[in-house]
Design a protein around this motif. Sequence first.
Motif, PDB file in Angstrom:
ATOM      1  N   ASN A 207       0.829   3.987  -2.962  1.00 22.22           N
ATOM      2  CA  ASN A 207       0.502   5.396  -2.713  1.00 22.22           C
ATOM      3  C   ASN A 207       1.608   6.311  -3.222  1.00 22.22           C
TER       4      ASN A 207
ATOM      5  N   LYS B 233      -5.411   8.244   0.565  1.00 23.24           N
ATOM      6  CA  LYS B 233      -5.216   6.820   0.821  1.00 23.24           C
ATOM      7  C   LYS B 233      -4.183   6.590   1.916  1.00 23.24           C
ATOM      8  N   GLU B 234      -3.113   7.370   1.889  1.00 20.88           N
ATOM      9  CA  GLU B 234      -2.065   7.238   2.909  1.00 20.88           C
ATOM     10  C   GLU B 234      -2.618   7.563   4.294  1.00 20.88           C
TER      11      GLU B 234
ATOM     12  N   LYS C 225      -5.518  11.970  -4.174  1.00 18.89           N
ATOM     13  CA  LYS C 225      -5.974  10.608  -3.897  1.00 18.89           C
ATOM     14  C   LYS C 225      -4.900   9.826  -3.143  1.00 18.89           C
TER      15      LYS C 225
ATOM     16  N   LEU D  88      -5.763   7.388   5.244  1.00 17.14           N
ATOM     17  CA  LEU D  88      -6.694   6.326   5.601  1.00 17.14           C
ATOM     18  C   LEU D  88      -5.941   5.080   6.085  1.00 17.14           C
ATOM     19  N   ASP D  89      -4.885   4.718   5.385  1.00 23.78           N
ATOM     20  CA  ASP D  89      -4.080   3.561   5.792  1.00 23.78           C
ATOM     21  C   ASP D  89      -3.471   3.787   7.170  1.00 23.78           C
TER      22      ASP D  89
ATOM     23  N   GLU E 206       0.837  -1.205   0.000  1.00 14.99           N
ATOM     24  CA  GLU E 206       0.000   0.000   0.000  1.00 14.99           C
ATOM     25  C   GLU E 206       0.867   1.248   0.000  1.00 14.99           C
TER      26      GLU E 206
END
Length: 73
Positions: free
Chosen positions: A9, A45-46, A41, A48-49, A5
């Motif tokens: 990212n 995403k980072e 984006k 959220l991770d 991930e």
Amino acid sequence: MAEYENISNKAEDTKGKAKEALGEATEDDSLKGEGKVDQAKATAKEKLDNAKDKANEAIGKIFGNDDKDGAGS
């Protein structure tokens, strides 16, 4: 965060920076905008991770699991 991930990212962020730079160089506002969207984006995403990782750590502490992924044994 899974290493995949993180790499994904970073790749999306880099792709966005390249699109933005190319759009800037060619005066293509659409491409420049796409680049900014790709970067946003990747950042989302980072974050959220990272939030998922922290939540899993907290759950692990609550249930007495010392694993950082919160999965348990």
